[in-house]
Design a protein around this motif. Structure first.
Motif, PDB file in Angstrom:
ATOM      1  N   TRP A 103       0.834  -1.195   0.000  1.00 39.87           N
ATOM      2  CA  TRP A 103       0.000   0.000   0.000  1.00 39.87           C
ATOM      3  C   TRP A 103       0.873   1.251   0.000  1.00 39.87           C
ATOM      4  O   TRP A 103       0.610   2.210  -0.738  1.00 39.87           O
ATOM      5  CB  TRP A 103      -0.931   0.018   1.223  1.00 39.87           C
ATOM      6  CG  TRP A 103      -1.850   1.203   1.213  1.00 39.87           C
ATOM      7  CD1 TRP A 103      -3.099   1.268   0.685  1.00 39.87           C
ATOM      8  CD2 TRP A 103      -1.557   2.521   1.708  1.00 39.87           C
ATOM      9  NE1 TRP A 103      -3.614   2.536   0.831  1.00 39.87           N
ATOM     10  CE2 TRP A 103      -2.693   3.335   1.452  1.00 39.87           C
ATOM     11  CE3 TRP A 103      -0.466   3.094   2.349  1.00 39.87           C
ATOM     12  CZ2 TRP A 103      -2.757   4.676   1.816  1.00 39.87           C
ATOM     13  CZ3 TRP A 103      -0.525   4.434   2.703  1.00 39.87           C
ATOM     14  CH2 TRP A 103      -1.650   5.211   2.440  1.00 39.87           C
ATOM     15  N   SER A 104       1.900   1.277   0.848  1.00 40.90           N
ATOM     16  CA  SER A 104       2.768   2.457   0.940  1.00 40.90           C
ATOM     17  C   SER A 104       3.420   2.781  -0.399  1.00 40.90           C
ATOM     18  O   SER A 104       3.382   3.920  -0.874  1.00 40.90           O
ATOM     19  CB  SER A 104       3.858   2.230   2.000  1.00 40.90           C
ATOM     20  OG  SER A 104       3.312   2.189   3.288  1.00 40.90           O
ATOM     21  N   VAL A 105       3.986   1.754  -1.006  1.00 37.39           N
ATOM     22  CA  VAL A 105       4.678   1.944  -2.282  1.00 37.39           C
ATOM     23  C   VAL A 105       3.697   2.392  -3.357  1.00 37.39           C
ATOM     24  O   VAL A 105       3.962   3.326  -4.128  1.00 37.39           O
ATOM     25  CB  VAL A 105       5.394   0.644  -2.693  1.00 37.39           C
ATOM     26  CG1 VAL A 105       5.935   0.752  -4.112  1.00 37.39           C
ATOM     27  CG2 VAL A 105       6.526   0.320  -1.726  1.00 37.39           C
ATOM     28  N   SER A 106       2.545   1.732  -3.418  1.00 43.06           N
ATOM     29  CA  SER A 106       1.564   2.055  -4.448  1.00 43.06           C
ATOM     30  C   SER A 106       0.983   3.446  -4.241  1.00 43.06           C
ATOM     31  O   SER A 106       0.731   4.178  -5.204  1.00 43.06           O
ATOM     32  CB  SER A 106       0.441   1.003  -4.432  1.00 43.06           C
ATOM     33  OG  SER A 106       0.951  -0.281  -4.704  1.00 43.06           O
ATOM     34  N   HIS A 107       0.765   3.821  -2.975  1.00 42.30           N
ATOM     35  CA  HIS A 107       0.200   5.129  -2.690  1.00 42.30           C
ATOM     36  C   HIS A 107       1.173   6.254  -3.049  1.00 42.30           C
ATOM     37  O   HIS A 107       0.791   7.263  -3.625  1.00 42.30           O
ATOM     38  CB  HIS A 107      -0.165   5.218  -1.210  1.00 42.30           C
ATOM     39  CG  HIS A 107      -0.734   6.543  -0.803  1.00 42.30           C
ATOM     40  ND1 HIS A 107      -2.020   6.919  -1.104  1.00 42.30           N
ATOM     41  CD2 HIS A 107      -0.180   7.592  -0.144  1.00 42.30           C
ATOM     42  CE1 HIS A 107      -2.240   8.129  -0.644  1.00 42.30           C
ATOM     43  NE2 HIS A 107      -1.146   8.566  -0.053  1.00 42.30           N
ATOM     44  N   ARG A 108       2.437   6.054  -2.723  1.00 47.48           N
ATOM     45  CA  ARG A 108       3.435   7.092  -2.979  1.00 47.48           C
ATOM     46  C   ARG A 108       3.651   7.307  -4.466  1.00 47.48           C
ATOM     47  O   ARG A 108       3.956   8.422  -4.900  1.00 47.48           O
ATOM     48  CB  ARG A 108       4.767   6.733  -2.322  1.00 47.48           C
ATOM     49  CG  ARG A 108       4.737   6.728  -0.800  1.00 47.48           C
ATOM     50  CD  ARG A 108       6.103   6.369  -0.216  1.00 47.48           C
ATOM     51  NE  ARG A 108       7.080   7.396  -0.520  1.00 47.48           N
ATOM     52  CZ  ARG A 108       8.309   7.152  -0.985  1.00 47.48           C
ATOM     53  NH1 ARG A 108       8.684   5.910  -1.225  1.00 47.48           N
ATOM     54  NH2 ARG A 108       9.146   8.130  -1.221  1.00 47.48           N
ATOM     55  N   HIS A 109       3.504   6.246  -5.268  1.00 50.58           N
ATOM     56  CA  HIS A 109       3.873   6.346  -6.681  1.00 50.58           C
ATOM     57  C   HIS A 109       2.699   6.159  -7.639  1.00 50.58           C
ATOM     58  O   HIS A 109       2.903   6.095  -8.846  1.00 50.58           O
ATOM     59  CB  HIS A 109       4.974   5.333  -6.993  1.00 50.58           C
ATOM     60  CG  HIS A 109       6.171   5.475  -6.106  1.00 50.58           C
ATOM     61  ND1 HIS A 109       6.952   6.609  -6.086  1.00 50.58           N
ATOM     62  CD2 HIS A 109       6.695   4.649  -5.164  1.00 50.58           C
ATOM     63  CE1 HIS A 109       7.921   6.468  -5.196  1.00 50.58           C
ATOM     64  NE2 HIS A 109       7.778   5.294  -4.611  1.00 50.58           N
ATOM     65  N   GLY A 110       1.488   6.076  -7.100  1.00 52.88           N
ATOM     66  CA  GLY A 110       0.321   6.017  -7.969  1.00 52.88           C
ATOM     67  C   GLY A 110       0.114   4.690  -8.670  1.00 52.88           C
ATOM     68  O   GLY A 110      -0.543   4.641  -9.723  1.00 52.88           O
ATOM     69  N   PHE A 111       0.632   3.590  -8.118  1.00 55.20           N
ATOM     70  CA  PHE A 111       0.429   2.285  -8.733  1.00 55.20           C
ATOM     71  C   PHE A 111      -1.020   1.846  -8.531  1.00 55.20           C
ATOM     72  O   PHE A 111      -1.580   1.989  -7.449  1.00 55.20           O
ATOM     73  CB  PHE A 111       1.361   1.234  -8.126  1.00 55.20           C
ATOM     74  CG  PHE A 111       2.823   1.531  -8.303  1.00 55.20           C
ATOM     75  CD1 PHE A 111       3.274   2.284  -9.372  1.00 55.20           C
ATOM     76  CD2 PHE A 111       3.762   1.046  -7.395  1.00 55.20           C
ATOM     77  CE1 PHE A 111       4.628   2.557  -9.539  1.00 55.20           C
ATOM     78  CE2 PHE A 111       5.108   1.313  -7.545  1.00 55.20           C
ATOM     79  CZ  PHE A 111       5.544   2.071  -8.622  1.00 55.20           C
ATOM     80  N   VAL A 112      -1.605   1.280  -9.571  1.00 53.48           N
ATOM     81  CA  VAL A 112      -2.985   0.804  -9.524  1.00 53.48           C
ATOM     82  C   VAL A 112      -3.052  -0.718  -9.493  1.00 53.48           C
ATOM     83  O   VAL A 112      -3.991  -1.298  -8.958  1.00 53.48           O
ATOM     84  CB  VAL A 112      -3.778   1.340 -10.736  1.00 53.48           C
ATOM     85  CG1 VAL A 112      -5.190   0.778 -10.781  1.00 53.48           C
ATOM     86  CG2 VAL A 112      -3.821   2.867 -10.707  1.00 53.48           C
ATOM     87  N   THR A 113      -2.041  -1.381 -10.045  1.00 45.62           N
ATOM     88  CA  THR A 113      -2.027  -2.844 -10.137  1.00 45.62           C
ATOM     89  C   THR A 113      -0.699  -3.386  -9.615  1.00 45.62           C
ATOM     90  O   THR A 113       0.298  -2.651  -9.548  1.00 45.62           O
ATOM     91  CB  THR A 113      -2.197  -3.298 -11.596  1.00 45.62           C
ATOM     92  OG1 THR A 113      -0.994  -2.962 -12.333  1.00 45.62           O
ATOM     93  CG2 THR A 113      -3.385  -2.625 -12.258  1.00 45.62           C
ATOM     94  N   PRO A 114      -0.642  -4.672  -9.270  1.00 51.35           N
ATOM     95  CA  PRO A 114       0.647  -5.260  -8.874  1.00 51.35           C
ATOM     96  C   PRO A 114       1.666  -5.238 -10.006  1.00 51.35           C
ATOM     97  O   PRO A 114       2.869  -5.150  -9.767  1.00 51.35           O
ATOM     98  CB  PRO A 114       0.280  -6.698  -8.471  1.00 51.35           C
ATOM     99  CG  PRO A 114      -1.051  -6.955  -9.090  1.00 51.35           C
ATOM    100  CD  PRO A 114      -1.743  -5.635  -9.130  1.00 51.35           C
TER     101      PRO A 114
END
Length: 551
Positions: A103-114
């Motif tokens: 979650w942290s990584v995806s939230h910081r960089h706008g990732f939507v999918t694995p």
């Protein structure tokens, strides 16, 4: 005849229409200024709090298929069917730290999918493409299986026809409505409906585990009836207790299923929609309560034996449809109006996960195939539109699986899906904590694990149904040369080979000093977790904080 179930049909229809209306209303629930963005349509604005996430993730993982298939498995095989209970307990401690970090990584960089994460972590569009395709392929039969649950309910209520179109028309209509409100409301629709779905399931199961034992003579009589059935069965692997023939399969299937559960794209989608890490922590701590519910649901299989339930005929002559066991149990033991509520719980229980799964698959296609290979300069609005259209195509494909394929084949496909999704574990789960693996080695490991897994699945037959290949995921150890009737879960063997190959190829490539990409791997600073001194304290806790652009 359907006329004998008129009350059940009316109650089922009214509740179904109620949640359908909620699905359309969800478009205005927490409505942002602009829905034309994957963050809003596909992830609900990444703003869901504790209660919404609780119902969304719970509704995502505990599906209509679980409601009918787990008791059906216990009805037919006994204790082996309880594998679903320990694996849903084991998984939460395993993924507690992994999902918080994701979650942290995806939230910081706008990732939507694995696959977004894999693309940036390892700098490999090919590896990301493999992860995306793997996720889509593993999810499709899972969506189709939600229809199996609805079909079992409709069959029990007598809503069938002589032609294939008449038989499947109610399902087609149900999924057309689902497609419409999912297209309009995105992830907000299943999030809102999940409240009704889980409430109904809790009510139905709590009433069932109190009323049915009382009516059937108590738990002692229920277990005695089940034991008598399995004692008379010639099958070596059934019984109310595990035996030496099914223990290895039970352990490996439970552990393998636990590892696979949160690798599925729809599971990750529910997590990424959370407002902050604390929401995830609370939910991972509290979600095992659903496992208690699952254990109670599983016991319905033994209750059906004690109630002398006879499954309805299957699609092929001489076969039975085990998925009708639970609906028939409710039909025989409860008043019509309550049976209608139970049927609605199963039907609505299919809509929530099916919606999330179709959204997750659509997001994978949009971000990791369409944007990566077809239109690199796609705007956020274009991404949202493509994802909406793709979600419709995915639902049509799921309906086609039920209409044109034997439902038993769809069930086998879902078992195969678990083996498939496990092959993304090294890149997604381990990639969150180490970039030691060379990206070329991860591709080699994926190919080795997938190849071995498909070969093992091909060797599995089922004499009872006449299928010679791809008839389950329990691989006979005798095919490896062992003199034993025991079986093992294919997914565990395949993912272990995946990891071994990835490690060995990484050592070889490192020794040969083969560069890991044109500019090396992405620096660890880029993926620093909350609590790391390289991250501004609390920066990834605020759902409204600005995300850094992807490098």
């Amino acid at each position: 005849m359907w006329r004998d179930h008129l009350t059940e049909i009316i109650v089922f229809t009214l509740l179904f229409l109620l949640v359908s209306a909620m699905g359309f209303v969800a478009a205005r629930w927490r409505r942002p200024k602009d829905m034309a963005h994957l963050d809003e349509w596909g992830l609900g604005g990444r703003s869901f709090g504790g209660w919404i996430t609780w119902f969304l993730v719970g509704g995502d993982l505990y599906t209509a298929y679980t409601f009918v298939a787990v008791p059906a498995l216990i009805f037919g095989a006994g204790a082996a069917g309880f594998f679903a209970v320990p694996y849903t307990i084991v998984i939460y401690p395993l993924v507690f730290l992994v999902l918080c970090r994701l979650w942290s990584v995806s939230h910081r960089h706008g990732f939507v999918t694995p696959a977004d994460f894999v693309r940036n972590r390892f700098g490999s569009p090919i590896l990301a493409l493999l992860v995306a395709i793997t996720g889509i392929v593993a999810t499709m039969p899972y969506i189709a299986l939600q229809l199996v649950g609805i079909e079992a309910v409709l069959k029990t209520m007598g809503v069938t026809g002589d032609s294939a179109l008449a038989r499947h028309l109610p399902i087609i209509i149900a999924f057309a409505i689902l497609a419409a409100y999912t297209y309009q409301s995105g992830l907000r629709a299943p999030a809102l409906i999940a409240f009704v779905k889980d409430s109904l399931i809790y009510i139905v199961i709590l009433v069932a585990v109190i009323w049915l034992p009382y009516k059937l003579g108590g738990w002692g009589a229920i277990f005695d009836a089940a034991d008598a059935k399995f004692q008379a069965s010639p099958a070596p692997g059934d019984g109310i207790l595990l035996n030496q023939n099914n223990q290895i399969q039970y352990v490996t299937l439970a552990f393998g299923s636990a590892l696979a559960l949160f690798l599925y794209p729809h599971s990750i989608t529910g997590v990424l929609a959370s407002r902050n890490r604390d929401v995830i922590k609370r939910n991972m701590s509290a979600l095992p309560a659903y496992s208690l519910l699952l254990g109670l649901i599983a016991l319905l299989g033994y209750m059906a034996i004690a109630a002398n339930v006879k499954p309805l005929p299957g699609a092929k002559g001489g076969t039975t449809d085990g998925n009708t066991v639970v609906p028939l149990l409710f039909d025989q033991q409860f008043p019509d109006w309550f049976a209608g509520v139970a049927y609605a719980a199963i039907g609505i229980g299919a809509l929530v996960p099916a919606a999330i799964m179709s959204i997750a698959a659509a997001n994978l296609f949009t971000r990791n195939i369409y944007k990566e290979y077809l239109k690199r300069d796609a705007s956020p609005a274009q991404e949202a539109n493509v994802s909406k259209i793709t979600s419709l195509v995915v639902k049509v494909g799921a309906v086609a699986c039920i209409v044109f394929l034997d439902p038993q084949f769809s069930i086998d496909l879902q078992l195969i899906g678990g083996v498939i999704i496990l092959q993304t574990l090294p890149a997604v789960a381990l990639g969150l904590y180490t970039r030691w693996f060379h990206r070329g080695a991860l591709i080699a490991g994926w190919a080795a694990g997938m190849g071995l897994g498909m070969w093992m699945l091909y060797q599995i037959g089922n004499p009872a149904t006449g299928k010679k290949h791809f008839a389950g995921s329990a691989f006979p150890l005798e095919k490896f040369g062992f003199d034993t009737p025991k079986t093992i879960y294919v997914g565990i063997v395949a993912v272990l080979v995946n990891l071994v190959v990835a490690a060995l190829v990484t050592l070889v490539l490192r020794a040969a000093k083969v560069a890991d990409g044109p500019d090396g791997t992405t620096p660890d600073d880029y993926f620093a977790d909350e609590g790391d001194p390289r991250v501004t304290p609390g920066a990834d806790r605020d759902a409204d904080s600005a995300r850094e652009p992807v490098a």
